[in-house]
Design an enzyme around this catalytic site. Sequence first.
Site, mmCIF file in Angstrom:
data_model
loop_
_atom_site.group_PDB
_atom_site.id
_atom_site.type_symbol
_atom_site.label_atom_id
_atom_site.label_comp_id
_atom_site.label_asym_id
_atom_site.label_seq_id
_atom_site.Cartn_x
_atom_site.Cartn_y
_atom_site.Cartn_z
ATOM 1 N N GLU A 69 -7.600 -3.135 -5.019
ATOM 2 C CA GLU A 69 -6.581 -4.491 -5.371
ATOM 3 C C GLU A 69 -6.717 -5.220 -4.422
ATOM 4 O OE1 GLU A 69 -5.484 -1.614 -8.541
ATOM 5 O OE2 GLU A 69 -5.748 -1.314 -6.195
ATOM 6 N N HIS A 138 4.564 2.971 -12.477
ATOM 7 C CA HIS A 138 3.871 1.971 -13.452
ATOM 8 C C HIS A 138 4.656 1.229 -14.449
ATOM 9 C CE1 HIS A 138 0.613 5.022 -12.431
ATOM 10 N NE2 HIS A 138 -0.167 4.184 -12.929
#
Length: 335
Positions: A69, A138
Amino acid sequence: MLSTTANQKVQETTLGQAIREALAEEMRRDPRVFIMGEDVAEAGTPFKVLSGLVEEFGPARVIDTPISEAGITGMGVGGAMTGMRPIIDIMFGDFITLALDQIVNQAAKVHYMSGGKLKVPLVVRTTLGATRRTAAQHSQSLHSWVSHIPGLKVALPSTPYDAKGLLKTAIRDENPVIFFEDKMMYQLKGPIPEGDYTIPFGVADIKRAGTDITLVATSSMVQVALEAAEKLETLGISAEVVDPRTTVPLDSATLIESARKTSRVIVVDEGYERYGVTAELAAVIAEGAFYYLDAPVRRMGAMNVPVPFSPVLEDLTVPTATAVVDIAKTLCGRV
């Protein structure tokens, strides 16, 4: 509210399809627009929102990346600074933690620190929302983090119409925009105009007019607030539902005006309640409508706990329509 011109037809579509339409239209319009992220090409992301884009635009503009990321976002910042218009896909909002240096210390500050010589027309698409049974790493809604940082714009669509219009605005903006999509709402259907349209940032939308109480809600909680408003109507309570649509820039005037009209307010957001978006919105309303309020502004956010994997426990961590109704009844003196 849905706004169309005389010649625009309206079509029913899902929020996921609206996102894909916005991306495709902007990529056709501007060859500088490209997408980077994990599993964005052949896989179309884990949510299949980008399915079909690589077939039309090719792997040079829909780019699968390694699992990094920080690296993806860093390349996006560099691309934006040198004339491109990157769209970075961070599949789960929780993973922006790995890219915060690039987002917070680079993208947000380059324009300021270069004396206005450099721009960062970057869009970071990511998700928020619980109740998908994907556990604590998540399931978070972290939009308050980036809303705190000067130099970033933050959009939170709650309908297909808003999703398409706001995303097209984000892609055309000269500033970095963090664009949060609720992962549980990709199949939500709603009307959108065919063809090109944009929605300006910093303009809240009154999703439902009312006179007795204002429900200010963001993203997924807009649907919760609308459900609560319907239930309240059966009790003789008229609830107005206001969707800020962007937390940065924030349409404070519309929030305050609604609060002055109804005199009671509940702010509902799926982010953690502690130090969250609800606190900022409640403060803006309390300061701007103080002499008009008949009760303190109430806040409803996610519990200040890691999101559980267990369905029965996870469902308890986020606001529900029933919980909103209970607080509204109390504020309106119906208990």
